[in-house]
Write a protein that holds these residues in place. Structure first.
Motif, PDB file in Angstrom:
ATOM      1  N   PHE A 243      13.169 -97.243 -34.608  1.00  0.00           N
ATOM      2  CA  PHE A 243      14.231 -96.518 -35.291  1.00  0.00           C
ATOM      3  C   PHE A 243      15.449 -97.400 -35.562  1.00  0.00           C
ATOM      4  O   PHE A 243      15.982 -97.422 -36.681  1.00  0.00           O
ATOM      5  N   ASP A 244      15.906 -98.139 -34.526  1.00  0.00           N
ATOM      6  CA  ASP A 244      17.121 -98.937 -34.687  1.00  0.00           C
ATOM      7  C   ASP A 244      16.922-100.095 -35.669  1.00  0.00           C
ATOM      8  O   ASP A 244      17.838-100.427 -36.439  1.00  0.00           O
ATOM      9  N   ILE A 245      15.725-100.695 -35.668  1.00  0.00           N
ATOM     10  CA  ILE A 245      15.442-101.788 -36.602  1.00  0.00           C
ATOM     11  C   ILE A 245      15.409-101.256 -38.030  1.00  0.00           C
ATOM     12  O   ILE A 245      15.957-101.872 -38.962  1.00  0.00           O
ATOM     13  N   GLN A 246      14.782-100.110 -38.228  1.00  0.00           N
ATOM     14  CA  GLN A 246      14.735 -99.513 -39.566  1.00  0.00           C
ATOM     15  C   GLN A 246      16.133 -99.125 -40.050  1.00  0.00           C
ATOM     16  O   GLN A 246      16.458 -99.302 -41.234  1.00  0.00           O
ATOM     17  N   THR A 247      16.945 -98.618 -39.137  1.00  0.00           N
ATOM     18  CA  THR A 247      18.324 -98.256 -39.512  1.00  0.00           C
ATOM     19  C   THR A 247      19.093 -99.491 -39.956  1.00  0.00           C
ATOM     20  O   THR A 247      19.795 -99.481 -40.981  1.00  0.00           O
ATOM     21  N   GLU A 248      18.944-100.587 -39.201  1.00  0.00           N
ATOM     22  CA  GLU A 248      19.613-101.839 -39.553  1.00  0.00           C
ATOM     23  C   GLU A 248      19.124-102.375 -40.899  1.00  0.00           C
ATOM     24  O   GLU A 248      19.895-102.975 -41.661  1.00  0.00           O
ATOM     25  N   ALA A 249      17.852-102.127 -41.213  1.00  0.00           N
ATOM     26  CA  ALA A 249      17.266-102.610 -42.465  1.00  0.00           C
ATOM     27  C   ALA A 249      17.641-101.741 -43.664  1.00  0.00           C
ATOM     28  O   ALA A 249      17.307-102.077 -44.800  1.00  0.00           O
ATOM     29  N   GLY A 250      18.301-100.619 -43.422  1.00  0.00           N
ATOM     30  CA  GLY A 250      18.718 -99.750 -44.523  1.00  0.00           C
ATOM     31  C   GLY A 250      17.626 -98.837 -45.040  1.00  0.00           C
ATOM     32  O   GLY A 250      17.643 -98.433 -46.217  1.00  0.00           O
ATOM     33  N   VAL A 251      16.681 -98.488 -44.170  1.00  0.00           N
ATOM     34  CA  VAL A 251      15.572 -97.622 -44.596  1.00  0.00           C
ATOM     35  C   VAL A 251      16.081 -96.254 -45.036  1.00  0.00           C
ATOM     36  O   VAL A 251      15.500 -95.620 -45.921  1.00  0.00           O
ATOM     37  N   ASP A 252      17.188 -95.798 -44.440  1.00  0.00           N
ATOM     38  CA  ASP A 252      17.703 -94.457 -44.767  1.00  0.00           C
ATOM     39  C   ASP A 252      18.133 -94.334 -46.232  1.00  0.00           C
ATOM     40  O   ASP A 252      18.174 -93.221 -46.783  1.00  0.00           O
ATOM     41  N   THR A 253      18.399 -95.463 -46.887  1.00  0.00           N
ATOM     42  CA  THR A 253      18.824 -95.408 -48.295  1.00  0.00           C
ATOM     43  C   THR A 253      17.838 -96.115 -49.234  1.00  0.00           C
ATOM     44  O   THR A 253      18.141 -96.288 -50.411  1.00  0.00           O
ATOM     45  N   CYS A 254      16.675 -96.514 -48.720  1.00  0.00           N
ATOM     46  CA  CYS A 254      15.747 -97.278 -49.569  1.00  0.00           C
ATOM     47  C   CYS A 254      14.919 -96.341 -50.448  1.00  0.00           C
ATOM     48  O   CYS A 254      14.753 -95.158 -50.151  1.00  0.00           O
ATOM     49  N   ASP A 255      14.429 -96.900 -51.537  1.00  0.00           N
ATOM     50  CA  ASP A 255      13.562 -96.131 -52.434  1.00  0.00           C
ATOM     51  C   ASP A 255      12.127 -96.087 -51.924  1.00  0.00           C
ATOM     52  O   ASP A 255      11.474 -95.049 -52.006  1.00  0.00           O
ATOM     53  N   VAL A 256      11.647 -97.228 -51.420  1.00  0.00           N
ATOM     54  CA  VAL A 256      10.262 -97.307 -50.952  1.00  0.00           C
ATOM     55  C   VAL A 256      10.214 -98.073 -49.637  1.00  0.00           C
ATOM     56  O   VAL A 256      10.819 -99.146 -49.510  1.00  0.00           O
ATOM     57  N   PHE A 257       9.475 -97.518 -48.665  1.00  0.00           N
ATOM     58  CA  PHE A 257       9.212 -98.221 -47.408  1.00  0.00           C
ATOM     59  C   PHE A 257       7.715 -98.494 -47.331  1.00  0.00           C
ATOM     60  O   PHE A 257       6.897 -97.591 -47.542  1.00  0.00           O
ATOM     61  N   ILE A 258       7.344 -99.750 -47.031  1.00  0.00           N
ATOM     62  CA  ILE A 258       5.939-100.160 -47.018  1.00  0.00           C
ATOM     63  C   ILE A 258       5.612-100.774 -45.660  1.00  0.00           C
ATOM     64  O   ILE A 258       6.216-101.771 -45.262  1.00  0.00           O
ATOM     65  N   ALA A 259       4.650-100.187 -44.945  1.00  0.00           N
ATOM     66  CA  ALA A 259       4.238-100.696 -43.637  1.00  0.00           C
ATOM     67  C   ALA A 259       2.872-101.368 -43.771  1.00  0.00           C
ATOM     68  O   ALA A 259       1.856-100.687 -43.976  1.00  0.00           O
ATOM     69  N   VAL A 260       2.850-102.696 -43.668  1.00  0.00           N
ATOM     70  CA  VAL A 260       1.602-103.453 -43.816  1.00  0.00           C
ATOM     71  C   VAL A 260       1.444-104.455 -42.674  1.00  0.00           C
ATOM     72  O   VAL A 260       1.014-105.593 -42.877  1.00  0.00           O
ATOM     73  N   THR A 261       1.779-104.031 -41.455  1.00  0.00           N
ATOM     74  CA  THR A 261       1.522-104.882 -40.297  1.00  0.00           C
ATOM     75  C   THR A 261       0.022-104.884 -40.011  1.00  0.00           C
ATOM     76  O   THR A 261      -0.745-104.155 -40.626  1.00  0.00           O
ATOM     77  N   ARG A 262      -0.390-105.683 -39.032  1.00  0.00           N
ATOM     78  CA  ARG A 262      -1.818-105.770 -38.714  1.00  0.00           C
ATOM     79  C   ARG A 262      -2.322-104.556 -37.941  1.00  0.00           C
ATOM     80  O   ARG A 262      -3.530-104.381 -37.777  1.00  0.00           O
ATOM     81  N   ASN A 263      -1.422-103.711 -37.436  1.00  0.00           N
ATOM     82  CA  ASN A 263      -1.802-102.618 -36.547  1.00  0.00           C
ATOM     83  C   ASN A 263      -1.677-101.274 -37.259  1.00  0.00           C
ATOM     84  O   ASN A 263      -0.610-100.917 -37.753  1.00  0.00           O
ATOM     85  N   ASP A 264      -2.780-100.518 -37.318  1.00  0.00           N
ATOM     86  CA  ASP A 264      -2.776 -99.225 -38.007  1.00  0.00           C
ATOM     87  C   ASP A 264      -1.766 -98.258 -37.404  1.00  0.00           C
ATOM     88  O   ASP A 264      -1.018 -97.583 -38.130  1.00  0.00           O
ATOM     89  N   GLU A 265      -1.756 -98.164 -36.071  1.00  0.00           N
ATOM     90  CA  GLU A 265      -0.871 -97.203 -35.417  1.00  0.00           C
ATOM     91  C   GLU A 265       0.594 -97.537 -35.683  1.00  0.00           C
ATOM     92  O   GLU A 265       1.415 -96.639 -35.923  1.00  0.00           O
ATOM     93  N   THR A 266       0.918 -98.825 -35.663  1.00  0.00           N
ATOM     94  CA  THR A 266       2.292 -99.243 -35.969  1.00  0.00           C
ATOM     95  C   THR A 266       2.671 -98.835 -37.387  1.00  0.00           C
ATOM     96  O   THR A 266       3.778 -98.330 -37.630  1.00  0.00           O
TER      97      THR A 266
END
Length: 457
Positions: A55-78
């Motif tokens: 949560f805190d990393i996403q907040t710092e990255a500005g996810v709350d105001t972004c148009d698109v968030f893309i999760a493509v790490t190696r881990n499905d659950e993540t």
């Protein structure tokens, strides 16, 4: 658009490169600080070191105001947790890469209940691509549009092909409902017209009714017949997805897998197929398994170089169709003209899917673009328009219309029926029209494809 990407793997790298080039604002979240710094130095992006699901990393990255968030790490659950968190924070659209076959069974639930906009799976996409390629044996590549109802295939014109040496207008209707959309000659891409004369070794991309396209492709390479059997080298996730599809096609299948436990698992799960424990990279072992007697060989090991060598050897042993999984596309530039046929790159497939989705969002705002595709490394764009009542060129035969140069109307979809256009065809309100273009960008409406000097404004 403001886009946040979690994960700096192969897919993340393609996304950072392509999306930054299209002037999007990219923020990358990555746990590996060295790799993060490499990306920031290589591409016009910003970055944050950390776990993209927090949560805190996403907040710092500005996810709350972004148009698109893309999760493509190696881990499905993540990726799933990251996409849910981003949605709760306020990201307008969320995308998660999910690879596990077990999760793939409940993708609808994950989308609808958890609020993830798009769930993508590189192995599943690659399995679908391979299946389409086997349905069109002469095709080097198959692009699917309109939810798989419209296919565009890439074939090579061999010497002696009926199309070679004459203007396209002289072949009008000879192959039924087939539209030649793109010609690639000496790495030059062009949209053909009636005066275009095709040459041997041209690569052409065509669309049309499935039956007519198959007939056309057989004329291009008459020595290739229907694929009824295949040997798959490698038994990973991609093979898992592929087997269920090939079994439904009643194909004779042999899988060679080097891991004994995984070979046993596949044998139990797919008793209709022959699963062999062994090293499919060894020529002597392949010969013992009579692999050259099969119609096709699909190389799906985890090592690109091994896949390339397997396919080259299969071709030299007389196998008519080879399909090769290659993740490192830089290898292909070094190994140009080594005899590889169809090449599958899961990471590129999935990156293109994501970019297509983003471009569709971007282009659909205030426009009638309902779908957007890029082909041939972005040199060709395919757009699907929804025709409004106010279109300035409604009900006029296509032969009388003046479209801008460098584009072609490939398909009209009316009341669910697919129409491959002729000169007498007309565009009507509420049609969906698929347009192929090489030179024009940022079309917002179907009217944009027409010349405006006709006095009909």
């Amino acid at each position: 658009m403001n886009i946040v990407i979690a994960g700096a793997g192969k897919v993340g790298e393609v996304l950072c490169s392509d999306l930054a080039r299209e002037n999007h604002n990219i923020m990358l979240i990555e746990l590996n600080e060295t790799r993060l710094d490499q990306f920031i130095n290589s591409y016009d992006i910003s970055g944050i070191h950390g776990n993209g699901a927090m949560f805190d990393i996403q907040t710092e990255a500005g996810v709350d105001t972004c148009d698109v968030f893309i999760a493509v790490t190696r881990n499905d659950e993540t990726n799933i947790i990251a996409a849910i968190t981003a949605r709760k924070l306020g990201a307008k659209f969320t995308i998660a890469r999910v690879r596990d076959p077990e999760y793939s069974k409940q993708m609808t639930f994950l989308r609808e209940i958890l609020g993830i906009t798009l769930i993508i799976n590189p192995e599943l996409e690659a399995a679908q691509e391979i299946t389409r390629t086997l349905l069109f044996p002469s095709a080097l590549h198959v692009e699917a549009f309109e939810h798989g109802r419209v296919n565009m295939i890439e074939v090579v014109l061999k010497e002696g092909t009926p199309l070679v040496g004459l203007p396209l207008k002289d072949h009008n209707g000879r192959f039924g409902d087939v539209v030649i959309c793109i010609v690639i000659r000496d790495d030059h891409v062009m949209i053909p017209d009636g005066e275009t004369i095709l040459r041997a070794e041209d690569h052409v991309m065509v669309t049309g009714s499935p039956g007519d396209v198959r007939i056309f492709s057989k004329h291009c390479q008459p020595d290739l017949v229907k694929i009824n059997s295949t040997v798959i080298i490698g038994g990973g996730k991609l093979t898992d997805y592929l087997l269920s599809r090939l079994i439904k096609m009643r194909m004779i299948i042999k899988v060679i897998e080097i891991d004994a436990d995984n070979a046993d698992r596949l044998a139990i799960k797919y008793p209709q197929s022959e699963i062999i424990f062994g090293d499919g990279t060894k020529q002597a072992f392949l010969n013992e398994e009579h692999f050259s007697e099969y119609d096709s060989v699909i190389a799906l090991t985890g090592v690109d170089e091994e896949n390339i060598l397997i396919s080259i050897y299969a071709s030299r042993m007389g196998v008519k169709k080879t399909i090769t999984k290659v993740n490192r596309t830089d290898l292909l530039k070094v190994l140009d003209n080594v005899g590889l046929q169809s090449i599958i790159t899961p990471q590129r497939l999935i990156a293109n899917h994501i970019i297509r989705f983003i471009r569709s969002i971007e282009n659909s705002q205030g426009s009638t673009v309902s779908a957007f595709y890029r082909l041939l490394d972005g040199r060709v764009e395919v757009l699907q328009f929804k025709v409004k009542e106010s279109c300035c060129e409604i009900a006029i035969p296509l032969v009388e219309l003046q479209t801008k140069p460098g584009l072609l109307i490939a398909c009209i979809i009316r009341d669910g029926k697919i129409i491959y256009p002729k000169g007498t065809s007309r565009i009507l309100p509420h049609d969906d029209v698929i347009v192929v273009t090489t030179t024009h960008k940022n079309f917002q409406d179907i009217d944009d494809i027409f010349e405006k000097n006709r006095g009909r404004q």
